[in-house]
Scaffold this active site. Structure first.
Site, PDB file in Angstrom:
ATOM      1  N   CYS A 118     -11.070   1.431   6.669  1.00 38.71           N
ATOM      2  CA  CYS A 118     -10.793   2.822   6.487  1.00 38.71           C
ATOM      3  C   CYS A 118     -11.184   3.696   5.764  1.00 38.71           C
ATOM      4  CB  CYS A 118      -9.201   2.975   6.762  1.00 38.71           C
ATOM      5  SG  CYS A 118      -8.502   1.990   5.511  1.00 38.71           S
ATOM      6  N   GLU A 151       0.806  -1.219   0.076  1.00 36.67           N
ATOM      7  CA  GLU A 151       0.058  -0.106  -0.111  1.00 36.67           C
ATOM      8  C   GLU A 151       0.857   1.096  -0.112  1.00 36.67           C
ATOM      9  OE1 GLU A 151      -2.634  -0.174   3.502  1.00 36.67           O
ATOM     10  OE2 GLU A 151      -3.591  -2.166   2.477  1.00 36.67           O
TER      11      GLU A 151
END
Lengths: 633, 633
Positions: free
Chosen positions: B399, B305
């Site tokens: 998230c 990520e």
């Protein structure tokens, strides 16, 4: 089917003497085989047979297969070029293995030394019968090379043990291996010994595979077992999701797949089975029409070393493992014995030159595991060691180096096929062969500068005048060709991709076939999204690529003029005598960016002369970027 | 630096009343905020505060942050549209948290209930201060929305506890969080309360980060600890490989990175530090010039990520997490307060429309985690649930949904900035604002049909005649623009990308700025290999894409005529009133393949009218392929 069958012409009967291949075989013999032997020793693979708990270099479940493939390669080598020292090295390893073989015949360094209580308890993951298969193949090769029976007897004893353990009888395990390989190996053992029980055992493994209830589900032992893919319930990964005769598509781990398919095709040869043969044909088509790189590489999906879904062929992240590409070669070879269509030998040729040969460096000392179709090496690129942007000398899991070595060493066995009607030429590889046709020995010699030149000359010397047919493959890339016998144009028919010359052959007859070998542009099916907007260049069977060391930075920005290509071929000017191609192309000037990442489009191109080299040569000079597919300019 | 500083104009002072944004904010309020609340409940995130060993839904270390971002979003929403029921929902959660807050102020559902003995023992992996940061941000937002102090007092008490635990003093831990977030949060707490100790604590966390010996090495506890990246020793993943003032490039996990950089920029605002500011500027340039998608997306590398190396921007496998894109928006916003260059607001606009907005569906109920620039959904494609080819209603690690929600709800706070010299307009968002300039209140209203039309009208109503400057951003994509004041062309200067109008303003003054909004072709730097041979289409700030549902199969095969583009714009004809673009393009006919995968190139194209829609809209109609970059025909 039966009347289409051809038989292989063995390694022993063929001598390769070829300007292209002989240097590669010599490098294999002088460099690769010793280097691999060195690594087997250094990494503990040989000592693994005498490993004891507490010692270093604990054996790994794969290791026997590495040794076996090395013995197989070395055996092919000594069968053509005797080498006492090499033979002694093999004998030494055979002695070591022999000393550790269990009284019942069991033979596996990992389970004998590390987990003696777990033999044949986790067939899905532990590669146990896979290792057995490679031992069998190597013993067959060593026996055929030397006539020595010791190793062959050892593996026969092991195979007999396996046949006592596995099967449908009472107290037997109805299992099969998660990694196919033993299926083909047992057939080779049958072919070498004539013992039908090995064919039957292979047939059992093949026909049992994928039947419900799934054996792998029954045997599954969750804890305390080294499971490579614990929890896996989709058995398509190891081609055991349904009975093999019902499998119509290539799925799962690509090496496993094509080893299995090779075994299936080999079984069909000896024990005809129309369902199985239909499955083989359907799977082969599925690969060639939907799942194969232009290089013949297969197994696009790196995370599982597996076939991806149809038309998904990423280039930079291609897996196309050298072993998978070799396994496709085996599958195509076995199919070509069954079905006289040139489609199979076409694939053999494609993958041999473009998918297998890149797997080893020109110096024979370093190897690709995966074979990408474009590469952009960068220090910030954190790839798995198997993902190839640079060849490596060895791998933790080092299946590919001895595999490419054994294929190169045994190349002669793939050139010709025979039956009582005639001789089929599948590969254009110069050299000599002794081939029996319906009781008559035919000496055939082949001479060319293939793949760089398209004229191939044969001399046919039957021991007596003999009527038979000679089949010469007309490559699919060939647009024009001519066939001459004794310097005269020769009447012939074309059957399933072969020029078929039917005549009475006499000693000294000469045949010449000529193909036009010129560069041409290739496109991929529009369903292959990764190749859309791109083209490749091929000449003869060779797929070319552009390398950064020839063409400078930002290699991906090159566009080749596909509509009006102008090629210039420089014969014999590349490494290893390769023909180099120059093509008219363009690239953006690269100026006026001022460090920006994006801008309003400003067409500013410069014309360039793009230098292309055979893709099997890439990465042999300077490390840098490479691409097979180029933008269509 | 100081004379360049601008101050934000808060959420409370700005009312968004915009044809483009108001419907999105309404959907956020009516659909997304309730849906996220539902998921918080269903998945155990709220009950986590009262979890006891043995119960279901064991709390996860991230969960507090999801609740916090939802409270933050809901707070922004009720600050503009009061909603007693929503406020009660927040109060209920605050009460639950309050009941569990430790006497010393500690506040974290995971550590209080699951590992009470391990508080602050694994800062690198456990997201403990990260969760604290989000609680602080949400409490600030709730306080500013309602004036209620309870939650603010709770997080202040927690922050005070944190400042007792961390720092250089005797008995204190010289640590900082593996996932930055608390740095920016503490500055927001300082901005809300005026308590300088929170600024100091933020400064401590920022300046301590990356110093040797590495805190994360000292604290590392190998076994028995949930370590997300156990064994990691390259701390660039969490931006703590060197002191932040020495960091000149954007590296590592992209959300962590830009939350940290936002905190650094915010710290520079309140405590000028030229080294830190240089680092911020250098990092920002590194992102914009080498590591940002055309959509403003960042963090190209899915496995971590993270930011990849320079110019590595894969499209189909882009990560470009919605949260990362939001974090870049924050970083750009904080930078734009410090440095009056339009570069920052340009990035805010780019990522807002093209990198953040795709993160939520038009109906507000499903979300992208990653935001690829092309997608080819296929049932055989086995991707991580985060890799977006289709929006999902929720994620295990969720998230992104509350993050995009809080950004949409607080959009008003990013439109204007002010200082004693004047007012800066960063975003063209219609509505009204009350802005103080050197003691005078200025009511400003903005009206446009941006981004579809380029005329933006302002009404400026100072409470008294006042000389100040009005800065209007001239977007980098704009080639022609005009500025009028009270219907007359207005003399102005252009400074750092803003049209600056200096005059005495009187009540009722009208300003109009007009940009040409027409489609244009964009190319990427030749060093971005993934975009070579390709172009994209943009109109105004909106990046367009082609979708399969408009253009049929084999979408990747489309080539757009980049040299002689002919565009037709259909205003108001797409979903959500979007302008749709038609472009002259071509594709291969797709005929004559007979199932083959490769063939000799046969140019056979058909002209097509390619339909393009804003990329933020993709995937809202039928599931199918999408691509932003198209072949250059």
């Amino acid at each position: 089917m039966e009347n289409e069958k051809y038989y292989p012409v063995s390694q022993q009967a063929v001598t390769v003497d070829d300007r292209f291949w002989t240097p590669r075989q010599e490098t294999n013999r002088k460099k690769t085989i010793p280097a691999v032997h060195g690594w087997l020793g250094k990494t503990g693979r040989i000592d693994a047979w005498d490993w004891k708990p507490g010692k270093e270099s604990k054996p790994h479940i794969f290791w026997d297969s590495d040794i076996a493939k090395w013995i197989e390669s070395a055996s092919y080598s000594i069968s053509k070029v005797p080498d006492r020292r090499l033979e002694e090295r093999i004998d030494r390893i055979v002695d070591i293995m022999s000393a550790r073989q269990c009284p019942d015949g069991y033979l596996n360094s990992y389970f004998i030394n590390v987990e003696p209580d777990r033999k044949f308890t986790n067939l899905r993951d532990m590669h146990e019968l896979y290792c057995a298969g490679h031992l069998i193949e190597s013993a067959v090769a060593y026996f055929q090379a030397t006539g020595k029976r010791k190793f062959l007897d050892m593996v026969s004893k092991y195979a007999d043990h396996i046949s006592r353990v596995f099967g449908h009888g009472k107290g037997k395990k109805p299992g099969y291996c998660g990694h196919p390989e033993i299926e083909l190996a047992l057939i080779r053992l049958y072919e070498a010994t004539g013992e039908k029980r090995y064919l039957d055992l292979s047939k059992y493994f093949i026909s049992e595979r994928g039947r419900r209830p799934f054996y792998f589900t029954k045997e599954y032992l969750p804890p305390n077992t080294l499971t490579m893919t614990a929890g896996e319930t989709d058995y398509s990964y190891c081609q055991s999701h349904k009975p093999v005769g019902e499998q119509m598509e290539a799925v799962g781990h690509a090496v496993r797949a094509c080893y299995l398919y090779s075994g299936m095709a080999a079984l069909c040869f000896h024990a005809p089975d129309s369902d199985l043969f239909s499955a083989c044909k359907s799977i082969f088509k599925d690969i060639v029409r939907k799942k194969m790189y232009i290089t013949g590489g297969i197994g696009a999906f790196p995370e599982k070393e597996a076939f991806s879904y149809e038309y998904d062929l990423p280039n930079e992240n291609a897996f196309a493992e050298t072993c998978a590409n070799i396994s496709l070669f085996f599958f195509a070879h076995r199919m070509s014995l069954l079905d006289c269509s040139s489609m199979y030998a076409e694939v053999m040729e494609r993958v041999l030159y473009n998918g297998i040969l890149p797997g080893v460096s020109l110096d024979g000392m370093s190897f690709f595991y995966s074979n990408p179709l474009s590469a952009f090496p960068h220090p910030g690129d954190v790839r798995h060691e198997h993902m190839g942007t640079q060849r490596k000398k060895w791998f933790g899991c080092s299946c590919c180096p001895p595999n490419v070595s054994r294929l190169l060493a045994s190349l002669g066995s793939y050139v010709y096929q025979r039956n009582n009607d005639g001789i089929k030429v599948n590969l254009y590889v110069s050299g000599r062969a002794q081939i029996e046709v319906s009781g008559t020995m035919v000496a055939i010699s082949q001479e060319s500068n293939y793949p760089w030149h398209g004229i191939i000359s044969f001399k046919v010397d039957p021991s007596e005048s003999k009527y038979f047919k000679l089949l010469l493959r007309i490559p699919e890339w060939s647009r024009r060709y001519s066939v001459k016998v004794n310097r005269k144009n020769c009447p012939h028919v074309v059957e399933k991709g072969y020029a078929v010359i039917r005549r009475e052959w006499n000693s000294g007859d000469r045949v010449e076939i000529e193909f036009e070998i010129k560069p041409f542009i290739v496109e991929a099916n529009p369903q292959v999204r990764q190749d859309c907007g791109k083209v490749a260049v091929q000449m003869g069977p060779i797929v070319y690529c552009a390398e950064e060391c020839d063409n400078g930075r930002n290699l991906a920005d090159v566009s080749i003029n596909a509509s009006r290509p102008q090629f210039k071929v420089m014969r014999n000017s590349g490494p290893a005598g390769a023909s180099v191609i120059f093509a008219n192309a363009s690239r953006r000037t690269g100026s006026g960016w001022n460090g920006r990442l994006y801008r309003r489009y400003l067409p500013a191109f410069k014309k360039i002369r793009l230098k292309l080299v055979p893709c099997f040569l890439w990465g042999n000079r300077k490390m840098g970027a490479m691409t097979v597919w180029m933008n269509k300019g």
